[in-house]
Design a protein around this motif. Structure first.
Motif, PDB file in Angstrom:
ATOM      1  N   ILE A  74      49.623  32.804  22.071  1.00 20.22           N
ATOM      2  CA  ILE A  74      49.618  32.432  23.548  1.00 20.22           C
ATOM      3  C   ILE A  74      48.103  31.960  23.952  1.00 20.22           C
ATOM      4  CG2 ILE A  74      49.235  33.805  25.595  1.00 20.22           C
ATOM      5  CD1 ILE A  74      51.560  35.845  24.374  1.00 20.22           C
ATOM      6  N   HIS A  75      47.260  32.400  22.936  1.00 26.38           N
ATOM      7  CA  HIS A  75      45.798  31.968  23.320  1.00 26.38           C
ATOM      8  C   HIS A  75      45.764  30.343  22.962  1.00 26.38           C
ATOM      9  CE1 HIS A  75      41.285  31.680  23.595  1.00 26.38           C
ATOM     10  NE2 HIS A  75      41.425  31.209  22.298  1.00 26.38           N
ATOM     11  N   GLN A  76      46.326  30.098  21.762  1.00 22.23           N
ATOM     12  CA  GLN A  76      46.316  28.568  21.458  1.00 22.23           C
ATOM     13  C   GLN A  76      47.015  27.904  22.353  1.00 22.23           C
ATOM     14  OE1 GLN A  76      46.734  28.040  17.178  1.00 22.23           O
ATOM     15  NE2 GLN A  76      46.885  25.645  17.490  1.00 22.23           N
ATOM     16  N   TRP A  96      49.665  30.137  28.241  1.00 20.89           N
ATOM     17  CA  TRP A  96      50.724  31.572  28.850  1.00 20.89           C
ATOM     18  C   TRP A  96      51.310  30.809  30.026  1.00 20.89           C
ATOM     19  CZ3 TRP A  96      49.809  34.457  33.174  1.00 20.89           C
ATOM     20  CH2 TRP A  96      50.739  35.679  33.108  1.00 20.89           C
ATOM     21  N   LEU A  97      52.535  31.319  30.185  1.00 23.23           N
ATOM     22  CA  LEU A  97      53.243  31.117  31.492  1.00 23.23           C
ATOM     23  C   LEU A  97      54.395  32.116  31.846  1.00 23.23           C
ATOM     24  CD1 LEU A  97      56.115  28.964  31.551  1.00 23.23           C
ATOM     25  CD2 LEU A  97      55.370  29.069  29.292  1.00 23.23           C
ATOM     26  N   GLN A  98      54.599  31.924  33.201  1.00 25.54           N
ATOM     27  CA  GLN A  98      55.240  33.169  33.947  1.00 25.54           C
ATOM     28  C   GLN A  98      56.549  32.417  34.034  1.00 25.54           C
ATOM     29  OE1 GLN A  98      52.598  34.128  36.778  1.00 25.54           O
ATOM     30  NE2 GLN A  98      53.004  36.457  35.842  1.00 25.54           N
ATOM     31  N   GLY A  99      57.879  33.088  34.254  1.00 29.84           N
ATOM     32  CA  GLY A  99      58.955  32.450  34.892  1.00 29.84           C
ATOM     33  C   GLY A  99      59.923  31.611  33.727  1.00 29.84           C
ATOM     34  N   THR A 133      59.739  41.334  33.131  1.00 28.19           N
ATOM     35  CA  THR A 133      59.662  41.435  34.332  1.00 28.19           C
ATOM     36  C   THR A 133      58.029  41.802  34.520  1.00 28.19           C
ATOM     37  OG1 THR A 133      61.642  42.445  34.730  1.00 28.19           O
ATOM     38  CG2 THR A 133      60.056  42.717  36.299  1.00 28.19           C
ATOM     39  N   TRP A 134      57.312  42.560  33.645  1.00 19.34           N
ATOM     40  CA  TRP A 134      55.994  42.584  33.461  1.00 19.34           C
ATOM     41  C   TRP A 134      55.166  41.454  33.599  1.00 19.34           C
ATOM     42  CZ3 TRP A 134      51.903  41.950  30.300  1.00 19.34           C
ATOM     43  CH2 TRP A 134      50.821  42.365  30.547  1.00 19.34           C
ATOM     44  N   ASN A 135      55.630  40.495  32.662  1.00 23.65           N
ATOM     45  CA  ASN A 135      54.934  39.217  32.301  1.00 23.65           C
ATOM     46  C   ASN A 135      55.127  38.493  33.520  1.00 23.65           C
ATOM     47  OD1 ASN A 135      54.392  36.969  30.044  1.00 23.65           O
ATOM     48  ND2 ASN A 135      55.657  36.051  31.375  1.00 23.65           N
ATOM     49  N   ASP A 136      56.023  38.285  34.269  1.00 26.49           N
ATOM     50  CA  ASP A 136      56.485  37.377  35.443  1.00 26.49           C
ATOM     51  C   ASP A 136      55.772  38.339  36.706  1.00 26.49           C
ATOM     52  OD1 ASP A 136      57.225  35.799  33.526  1.00 26.49           O
ATOM     53  OD2 ASP A 136      59.626  36.231  34.161  1.00 26.49           O
ATOM     54  N   ALA A 137      55.256  39.340  36.745  1.00 29.08           N
ATOM     55  CA  ALA A 137      54.928  39.943  38.060  1.00 29.08           C
ATOM     56  C   ALA A 137      53.563  39.112  38.585  1.00 29.08           C
ATOM     57  CB  ALA A 137      54.253  41.470  37.594  1.00 29.08           C
ATOM     58  N   GLU A 138      53.737  39.119  39.944  1.00 30.99           N
ATOM     59  CA  GLU A 138      52.790  38.583  40.879  1.00 30.99           C
ATOM     60  C   GLU A 138      51.541  39.031  40.384  1.00 30.99           C
ATOM     61  OE1 GLU A 138      51.978  35.936  43.764  1.00 30.99           O
ATOM     62  OE2 GLU A 138      54.000  36.580  43.403  1.00 30.99           O
ATOM     63  N   GLY A 139      50.555  38.358  40.418  1.00 30.15           N
ATOM     64  CA  GLY A 139      49.130  38.302  40.138  1.00 30.15           C
ATOM     65  C   GLY A 139      48.540  38.696  38.740  1.00 30.15           C
ATOM     66  N   ARG A 140      49.709  38.568  37.703  1.00 37.03           N
ATOM     67  CA  ARG A 140      49.366  38.743  36.473  1.00 37.03           C
ATOM     68  C   ARG A 140      48.511  37.636  35.670  1.00 37.03           C
ATOM     69  NH1 ARG A 140      50.428  43.117  35.169  1.00 37.03           N
ATOM     70  NH2 ARG A 140      52.456  43.449  35.644  1.00 37.03           N
ATOM     71  N   GLN A 141      47.557  37.915  34.648  1.00 36.02           N
ATOM     72  CA  GLN A 141      46.831  36.787  34.187  1.00 36.02           C
ATOM     73  C   GLN A 141      46.890  36.960  32.647  1.00 36.02           C
ATOM     74  OE1 GLN A 141      42.874  37.199  35.655  1.00 36.02           O
ATOM     75  NE2 GLN A 141      43.497  36.858  37.715  1.00 36.02           N
ATOM     76  N   ALA A 142      46.766  35.907  32.211  1.00 33.02           N
ATOM     77  CA  ALA A 142      46.746  35.773  30.475  1.00 33.02           C
ATOM     78  C   ALA A 142      45.919  36.869  29.943  1.00 33.02           C
ATOM     79  CB  ALA A 142      46.146  34.553  30.059  1.00 33.02           C
ATOM     80  N   ALA A 143      44.676  37.176  30.755  1.00 31.55           N
ATOM     81  CA  ALA A 143      43.824  38.337  29.886  1.00 31.55           C
ATOM     82  C   ALA A 143      44.573  39.593  30.089  1.00 31.55           C
ATOM     83  CB  ALA A 143      42.666  38.326  30.764  1.00 31.55           C
ATOM     84  N   GLN A 152      45.117  41.721  26.683  1.00 29.73           N
ATOM     85  CA  GLN A 152      44.701  43.304  26.772  1.00 29.73           C
ATOM     86  C   GLN A 152      45.915  44.261  26.315  1.00 29.73           C
ATOM     87  OE1 GLN A 152      43.626  45.120  30.263  1.00 29.73           O
ATOM     88  NE2 GLN A 152      42.071  46.312  29.225  1.00 29.73           N
ATOM     89  N   LEU A 153      46.930  43.901  26.737  1.00 31.97           N
ATOM     90  CA  LEU A 153      48.296  44.654  26.534  1.00 31.97           C
ATOM     91  C   LEU A 153      48.666  44.813  25.110  1.00 31.97           C
ATOM     92  CD1 LEU A 153      50.929  46.284  27.909  1.00 31.97           C
ATOM     93  CD2 LEU A 153      52.106  44.012  27.647  1.00 31.97           C
ATOM     94  N   LEU A 154      48.590  43.255  24.504  1.00 29.43           N
ATOM     95  CA  LEU A 154      49.019  43.322  23.194  1.00 29.43           C
ATOM     96  C   LEU A 154      48.046  43.818  22.063  1.00 29.43           C
ATOM     97  CD1 LEU A 154      50.092  39.576  23.102  1.00 29.43           C
ATOM     98  CD2 LEU A 154      51.476  41.345  22.938  1.00 29.43           C
ATOM     99  N   ARG A 155      46.733  43.761  22.576  1.00 28.41           N
ATOM    100  CA  ARG A 155      45.511  44.419  21.674  1.00 28.41           C
ATOM    101  C   ARG A 155      45.764  45.939  21.717  1.00 28.41           C
ATOM    102  NH1 ARG A 155      42.126  40.720  23.970  1.00 28.41           N
ATOM    103  NH2 ARG A 155      41.431  42.349  25.604  1.00 28.41           N
ATOM    104  N   ARG A 156      46.052  46.451  22.889  1.00 32.23           N
ATOM    105  CA  ARG A 156      46.179  48.066  22.874  1.00 32.23           C
ATOM    106  C   ARG A 156      47.516  48.292  22.380  1.00 32.23           C
ATOM    107  NH1 ARG A 156      43.883  49.758  28.790  1.00 32.23           N
ATOM    108  NH2 ARG A 156      41.554  49.276  28.114  1.00 32.23           N
ATOM    109  N   ALA A 157      48.547  47.486  22.568  1.00 31.47           N
ATOM    110  CA  ALA A 157      49.908  47.977  21.704  1.00 31.47           C
ATOM    111  C   ALA A 157      49.743  48.094  20.248  1.00 31.47           C
ATOM    112  CB  ALA A 157      50.977  47.151  22.166  1.00 31.47           C
TER     113      ALA A 157
END
Length: 181
Positions: free
Chosen positions: A98-100, A103-106, A157-167, A171-176
């Motif tokens: 995703i970094h390379q 990232w997108l939504q929708g 749905t979490w990925n496409d939520a309003e206001g969500r950012q690539a950061a 962070q979610l992926l690192r913590r998981a």
């Protein structure tokens, strides 16, 4: 304005002209700083990586995970080799991909190569860096991490939520991935 045609005899002249143009461009670039050149060379200087004065080298998203080369039998039978990765490694590859690529939504992905979380998982799976079982386990870990945050709903749905950012995604992926250890 009339187009200039190059005669077949002039084609041989283009190579040296191109080389001369490239050399002139390279000479016009600023010289790299030589802050450590005044010190005498010692073995301890080998431990410090050299700094590239023109920027950093981009690592591929799969850097550090080697895809096995297919054997002759694999080629004959038309089998695809798959790198055995853990769910934590898969989550790390997701973040790097995703970094390379962006990232997108929708959508799963777009024409420029940007992907959502699910799109990145599909691309990594298609590249041979995971198995469906590992992808499923990684999705469970991501879902659990979303639950630990007090949010509900599927990952998409979490990925496409309003206001969500690539950061937030990284962070979610690192913590998981950290919860698998």
């Amino acid at each position: 304005m009339a187009a200039t045609l190059i005669a077949p005899d002039d084609v041989d002249l283009l190579g040296p002209l191109l080389v001369a143009e490239i050399e002139a461009y390279l000479r016009s670039l600023p010289a790299p700083s030589r802050a450590v050149a005044a010190r005498p060379f010692t073995l301890d200087r080998l431990a410090v990586p050299a700094v590239n004065p023109y920027g950093s080298v981009v690592q591929q998203w799969h850097h550090g995970v080697q895809l096995p080369e297919p054997t002759l039998l694999d080629r004959i039978r038309g089998r695809r080799r798959v790198a055995q990765v853990t769910p934590a490694q898969h989550l790390d590859l997701l973040s790097k991909y995703i970094h390379q690529h962006g990232w997108l939504q929708g959508a799963l992905w777009d024409a420029s190569g940007a992907v959502c979380i699910l799109g990145a998982q599909l691309r990594i799976l298609a590249a041979g860096y995971s198995t469906p079982a590992v992808v499923e386990r990684a999705r469970e870990l991501i879902g659990n991490e979303i639950g630990y945050r007090g949010e509900t709903g599927p990952i998409d749905t979490w990925n496409d939520a309003e206001g969500r950012q690539a950061a937030d995604v990284h962070q979610l992926l690192r913590r998981a991935a950290a919860r698998t250890a």
